[in-house]
Design a protein around this motif. Sequence first.
Motif, PDB file in Angstrom:
ATOM      1  N   LEU A  44       9.497   7.687  22.941  1.00 50.92           N
ATOM      2  CA  LEU A  44       7.756   7.934  22.841  1.00 50.92           C
ATOM      3  C   LEU A  44       6.890   8.796  22.126  1.00 50.92           C
ATOM      4  N   ILE A  45       7.366  10.298  22.432  1.00 52.01           N
ATOM      5  CA  ILE A  45       6.352  11.572  20.645  1.00 52.01           C
ATOM      6  C   ILE A  45       8.025  11.153  19.976  1.00 52.01           C
ATOM      7  N   ARG A  46       9.530  10.707  20.157  1.00 49.50           N
ATOM      8  CA  ARG A  46      10.181  11.089  18.957  1.00 49.50           C
ATOM      9  C   ARG A  46      10.053  10.320  18.108  1.00 49.50           C
ATOM     10  N   THR A  47       9.719   9.561  18.404  1.00 49.40           N
ATOM     11  CA  THR A  47       9.435   8.869  17.142  1.00 49.40           C
ATOM     12  C   THR A  47       8.154   8.616  15.548  1.00 49.40           C
ATOM     13  N   ILE A  48       7.590   9.436  17.149  1.00 53.69           N
ATOM     14  CA  ILE A  48       6.264   9.677  16.100  1.00 53.69           C
ATOM     15  C   ILE A  48       6.705  10.660  15.142  1.00 53.69           C
ATOM     16  N   ASN A  49       7.488  11.677  14.673  1.00 58.05           N
ATOM     17  CA  ASN A  49       8.018  12.390  13.399  1.00 58.05           C
ATOM     18  C   ASN A  49       9.417  12.151  13.059  1.00 58.05           C
ATOM     19  N   ARG A  50       9.775  10.660  13.203  1.00 55.62           N
ATOM     20  CA  ARG A  50      11.590  10.270  13.107  1.00 55.62           C
ATOM     21  C   ARG A  50      12.211  11.185  13.619  1.00 55.62           C
ATOM     22  N   MET A  51      11.982  11.778  14.720  1.00 57.93           N
ATOM     23  CA  MET A  51      13.142  11.865  15.312  1.00 57.93           C
ATOM     24  C   MET A  51      14.446  10.757  15.754  1.00 57.93           C
ATOM     25  N   HIS A  52      13.421   9.782  16.605  1.00 57.25           N
ATOM     26  CA  HIS A  52      14.274   8.386  16.523  1.00 57.25           C
ATOM     27  C   HIS A  52      13.407   7.404  15.775  1.00 57.25           C
ATOM     28  N   ASP A  53      14.171   6.557  15.531  1.00 59.20           N
ATOM     29  CA  ASP A  53      13.473   5.252  14.214  1.00 59.20           C
ATOM     30  C   ASP A  53      13.524   4.718  15.753  1.00 59.20           C
ATOM     31  N   ILE A  54      12.478   3.520  15.151  1.00 61.52           N
ATOM     32  CA  ILE A  54      11.979   2.191  16.140  1.00 61.52           C
ATOM     33  C   ILE A  54      12.908   1.665  15.898  1.00 61.52           C
ATOM     34  N   THR A  55      13.311   0.589  16.038  1.00 60.71           N
ATOM     35  CA  THR A  55      13.866  -0.830  16.214  1.00 60.71           C
ATOM     36  C   THR A  55      13.176  -2.139  16.087  1.00 60.71           C
ATOM     37  N   ALA A  56      11.720  -2.122  16.188  1.00 67.11           N
ATOM     38  CA  ALA A  56      10.871  -3.097  16.119  1.00 67.11           C
ATOM     39  C   ALA A  56       9.475  -2.897  15.979  1.00 67.11           C
ATOM     40  N   GLY A  57       8.691  -3.544  15.348  1.00 64.99           N
ATOM     41  CA  GLY A  57       7.028  -3.303  14.886  1.00 64.99           C
ATOM     42  C   GLY A  57       6.981  -1.880  13.914  1.00 64.99           C
ATOM     43  N   LYS A  58       5.464  -1.419  14.031  1.00 64.75           N
ATOM     44  CA  LYS A  58       5.523  -0.993  13.138  1.00 64.75           C
ATOM     45  C   LYS A  58       4.792   0.274  13.736  1.00 64.75           C
ATOM     46  N   LEU A  59       4.743   1.952  12.680  1.00 67.44           N
ATOM     47  CA  LEU A  59       4.510   3.030  13.345  1.00 67.44           C
ATOM     48  C   LEU A  59       3.389   4.009  11.997  1.00 67.44           C
ATOM     49  N   THR A  60       2.888   4.024  12.717  1.00 69.98           N
ATOM     50  CA  THR A  60       1.957   4.364  11.663  1.00 69.98           C
ATOM     51  C   THR A  60       1.362   5.937  12.122  1.00 69.98           C
ATOM     52  N   VAL A  61       1.242   7.187  10.377  1.00 63.59           N
ATOM     53  CA  VAL A  61       0.550   8.253  10.752  1.00 63.59           C
ATOM     54  C   VAL A  61      -0.152   8.299   9.946  1.00 63.59           C
ATOM     55  N   ASP A  62      -1.315   8.392  10.009  1.00 64.90           N
ATOM     56  CA  ASP A  62      -2.447   8.302   9.266  1.00 64.90           C
ATOM     57  C   ASP A  62      -2.396   7.273   7.725  1.00 64.90           C
ATOM     58  N   GLY A  63      -1.646   6.271   8.307  1.00 68.06           N
ATOM     59  CA  GLY A  63      -1.537   5.757   7.381  1.00 68.06           C
ATOM     60  C   GLY A  63      -0.503   5.205   6.670  1.00 68.06           C
ATOM     61  N   VAL A  64       0.645   6.389   6.965  1.00 67.92           N
ATOM     62  CA  VAL A  64       1.787   6.062   7.028  1.00 67.92           C
ATOM     63  C   VAL A  64       2.862   5.577   7.257  1.00 67.92           C
ATOM     64  N   GLU A  65       3.359   4.683   7.092  1.00 66.98           N
ATOM     65  CA  GLU A  65       4.674   4.074   7.391  1.00 66.98           C
ATOM     66  C   GLU A  65       5.815   5.170   7.856  1.00 66.98           C
ATOM     67  N   ARG A  79       5.708  18.591   8.110  1.00 67.70           N
ATOM     68  CA  ARG A  79       5.746  19.321   8.046  1.00 67.70           C
ATOM     69  C   ARG A  79       4.170  19.398   8.900  1.00 67.70           C
ATOM     70  N   ASN A  80       3.768  18.362   8.319  1.00 74.97           N
ATOM     71  CA  ASN A  80       2.733  18.308   9.338  1.00 74.97           C
ATOM     72  C   ASN A  80       2.443  17.593  10.962  1.00 74.97           C
ATOM     73  N   ILE A  81       3.461  17.903  11.329  1.00 73.49           N
ATOM     74  CA  ILE A  81       3.839  17.637  13.103  1.00 73.49           C
ATOM     75  C   ILE A  81       4.675  18.635  13.232  1.00 73.49           C
ATOM     76  N   PRO A 164      -0.097  22.700  11.714  1.00 70.38           N
ATOM     77  CA  PRO A 164       0.192  21.033  11.470  1.00 70.38           C
ATOM     78  C   PRO A 164      -0.748  20.465  12.091  1.00 70.38           C
ATOM     79  N   GLY A 165      -1.020  19.533  12.020  1.00 65.59           N
ATOM     80  CA  GLY A 165      -2.110  18.388  12.321  1.00 65.59           C
ATOM     81  C   GLY A 165      -2.168  17.949  13.591  1.00 65.59           C
ATOM     82  N   ILE A 166      -1.114  17.399  14.161  1.00 65.07           N
ATOM     83  CA  ILE A 166      -0.468  16.638  15.481  1.00 65.07           C
ATOM     84  C   ILE A 166       0.905  17.862  15.811  1.00 65.07           C
TER      85      ILE A 166
END
Length: 250
Positions: A44-65, A79-81, A164-166
């Motif tokens: 879960l947390i490693r998808t946020i900085n894209r250490m792992h890519d998601i395979t379905a759905g949508k993940l945005t951080v500050d409006g950025v997909e 750099r912000n994470i 960082p912001g996160i």
Amino acid sequence: MIVFEHVDKTYANGYKALKDVSLSIEQGEFVAIIGLSGAGKSTLIRTINRMHDITAGKLTVDGVEVNSLRGKALQKFRRNIGMIFQSFNLVTRTTVIKNVLAAKVPELPLWRVIFGIFPEKDCLEALEALDKVGILDKAYTRVDQLSGGQQQRVALARTLAQNPGIILADEPVASLDPVTAKQVMQDFKRINQELKISVLINIHHVDLALQYADRVIGISGGKIVYDGSAESVTKDVLDEIYGGKLEEAV
């Protein structure tokens, strides 16, 4: 804001680590993610900085997909994470301040990196980061002379030097003794409150999660089974998260 919308993560071997995850995390929240080993906490947390890519759905951080980012855009986004690991990920044969200054390397010209020459501004910011975690006096000490708790504080200072912001933390106190673990959690809490940085911690120690986090997310079998305040966590909630195996989490 971090927003998961019906997110799945399936690994190459077919294992589905996240199943239809939907949640929103506001800027400045302190969130603890709890659950058994293999439940999907780290994923879960490693998808946020894209250490792992998601395979379905949508993940945005500050409006950025997140999954749309490539190359320099992805580097800038990361750099912000800040990311903190159980194993500290430090260069132990060099000094504390050099480890913290490593956070500045991506922003420097190559010649400065090669010769290890950092601008005065970067050096001051590194020292300020060490002061924020209470180990300024260790700035010129070799990392391998520090305790585990002090090394985790160096890792935290290095992350703070990114501005960082996160901050994402993957089992940051798992290898520490109980007293030191509480001290490090207090550092996370203080930084969250003073700097308004979002902190997401994947943690096995339920007692620490309930003591320091404002919000708790419980994962079981890749699904979110609890999302609410730490004060609202009951024995029934923990039984649902851990399937009656809470002793395996501590």
